[in-house]
Design an enzyme around this catalytic site. Structure first.
Site, mmCIF file in Angstrom:
data_model
loop_
_atom_site.group_PDB
_atom_site.id
_atom_site.type_symbol
_atom_site.label_atom_id
_atom_site.label_comp_id
_atom_site.label_asym_id
_atom_site.label_seq_id
_atom_site.Cartn_x
_atom_site.Cartn_y
_atom_site.Cartn_z
ATOM 1 N N VAL A 1 11.051 47.270 54.036
ATOM 2 C CA VAL A 1 10.016 48.160 53.493
ATOM 3 C C VAL A 1 10.259 49.597 53.956
ATOM 4 O O VAL A 1 10.850 49.816 54.989
ATOM 5 C CB VAL A 1 8.617 47.689 53.954
ATOM 6 C CG1 VAL A 1 8.317 46.300 53.402
ATOM 7 C CG2 VAL A 1 8.454 47.693 55.471
ATOM 8 N N THR A 2 9.761 50.535 53.171
ATOM 9 C CA THR A 2 9.246 50.366 51.831
ATOM 10 C C THR A 2 10.358 50.655 50.825
ATOM 11 O O THR A 2 11.288 51.397 51.141
ATOM 12 C CB THR A 2 8.039 51.301 51.548
ATOM 13 O OG1 THR A 2 8.465 52.665 51.668
ATOM 14 C CG2 THR A 2 6.923 51.056 52.540
ATOM 15 N N CYS B 1 12.370 53.995 52.906
ATOM 16 C CA CYS B 1 13.472 53.701 53.826
ATOM 17 C C CYS B 1 14.548 52.802 53.229
ATOM 18 O O CYS B 1 15.727 52.931 53.562
ATOM 19 C CB CYS B 1 12.919 53.123 55.124
ATOM 20 S SG CYS B 1 12.014 54.370 56.045
ATOM 21 N N ASP C 1 12.982 48.019 58.794
ATOM 22 C CA ASP C 1 11.629 48.418 59.245
ATOM 23 C C ASP C 1 10.532 47.390 58.978
ATOM 24 O O ASP C 1 9.403 47.763 58.604
ATOM 25 C CB ASP C 1 11.233 49.758 58.600
ATOM 26 C CG ASP C 1 12.206 50.878 58.904
ATOM 27 O OD1 ASP C 1 13.142 50.654 59.690
ATOM 28 O OD2 ASP C 1 12.038 51.976 58.358
ATOM 29 N N LYS D 1 15.724 54.118 64.449
ATOM 30 C CA LYS D 1 16.024 55.281 63.598
ATOM 31 C C LYS D 1 14.844 56.253 63.589
ATOM 32 O O LYS D 1 13.695 55.824 63.436
ATOM 33 C CB LYS D 1 16.393 54.809 62.183
ATOM 34 C CG LYS D 1 15.289 54.040 61.469
ATOM 35 C CD LYS D 1 15.875 53.261 60.312
ATOM 36 C CE LYS D 1 15.266 53.446 58.965
ATOM 37 N NZ LYS D 1 13.874 53.758 58.804
HETATM 38 C C1 C5J Z 1 9.582 53.283 55.635
HETATM 39 C C2 C5J Z 1 7.926 55.027 55.478
HETATM 40 N N1 C5J Z 1 10.070 52.397 56.473
HETATM 41 N N2 C5J Z 1 7.458 54.627 54.300
HETATM 42 N N3 C5J Z 1 8.871 54.326 56.158
HETATM 43 O O1 C5J Z 1 9.714 53.145 54.436
HETATM 44 O O2 C5J Z 1 7.467 56.023 56.001
#
Ligand code: C5J
Length: 228
Positions: free
Chosen positions: A159-160, A164, A26, A131
């Site tokens: 991240v984060t 995720c 992400d 996803k």
């Molecule tokens: C991810 C989120 N990618 N923090 N998403 O960590 O909502």
């Protein structure tokens, strides 16, 4: 076989370059740049940017040594039919998923904010897994992609950390993969959460996996590729 070792905690991570994949979780404009999903939730997105350079170093090395690379993006169909009401309604964001923000509709596939940041943009041969949830295995074809390539071990960046990345590492663990997280290649809007999330991965003899740093991973990959 191109076997190698990465200095890591709680102990060295043994791998074979041909059955190990690098997963970039992400690294999207919606999380890392102002005006996206991360900021609508009240976060300071500049806190995530420290992970970009180490991720870039690692990505370049992985490409150089011919390691399999996969990218993921969190987001939803334009009609939001894959967006669970619980996810849509939770929190009190200034803009909800699907609303129009400075980088297009928040967390919607095909919008500028949903795209991967230019610094880490995928190249030909690197699958991008879309996803709908936090974990990269949930409702995606990631498991099939990994099995088709005979991948056994994962290096997980992105991240984060505690959302995720952590969810994906836990999912990977339950599916029989060994996962290593380079600490400087991941970031959180909450530095304390990052610290603790990494502690949790490597605690109890590596209950979910391993933790290392990008320079150690780069060294391990280069050494494995030259057989030295
Ligand atoms: C991810 C989120 N990618 N923090 N998403 O960590 O909502």
């Amino acid at each position: 076989m191109r076997k190698g070792t990465i200095q890591a905690e709680p102990y060295d991570f043994e791998f074979d370059l041909d059955s190990t994949a690098l997963i970039m979780i992400d690294m999207q404009r919606d999380f890392v740049e102002p005006g996206g999903f991360g900021e609508t939730l009240g976060n300071d997105v500049s806190l995530l940017r420290s992970s970009i350079e180490p991720c870039k170093d690692l990505l370049e090395t992985a490409r150089k040594v011919g390691m399999f690379v996969i990218h993921t993006r969190e987001g939803h169909r334009p009609d939001l039919s894959d967006l669970q009401p619980a996810k849509r309604d939770r929190g009190n964001p200034t803009l909800k998923i699907g609303d129009v923000g400075p980088m297009g509709r928040i967390l919607v596939r095909g919008e500028p904010g949903h795209d991967i940041i230019p610094e880490l943009y995928p190249i030909k041969g690197e699958p991008v897994v879309d996803k709908p949830g936090k974990g990269a295995f949930y409702e995606t074809d990631l498991l099939g992609i990994l099995r088709n390539r005979n991948i056994k071990k994962l290096i997980v960046c992105g991240v984060t950390t505690e959302v995720c990345v952590h969810t994906t590492v836990r999912e990977a663990n339950d599916r029989g993969f060994d996962a290593l997280v380079p600490a400087d290649c991941t970031a959180s809007y909450f530095p304390e959460f990052k610290r603790v999330a990494l502690e949790m991965i490597k605690a109890q003899g590596g209950i979910f996996g391993w933790v290392s740093d990008s320079d150690k991973v780069v060294k391990g990959l280069e050494k494995a590729s030259t057989g030295s």
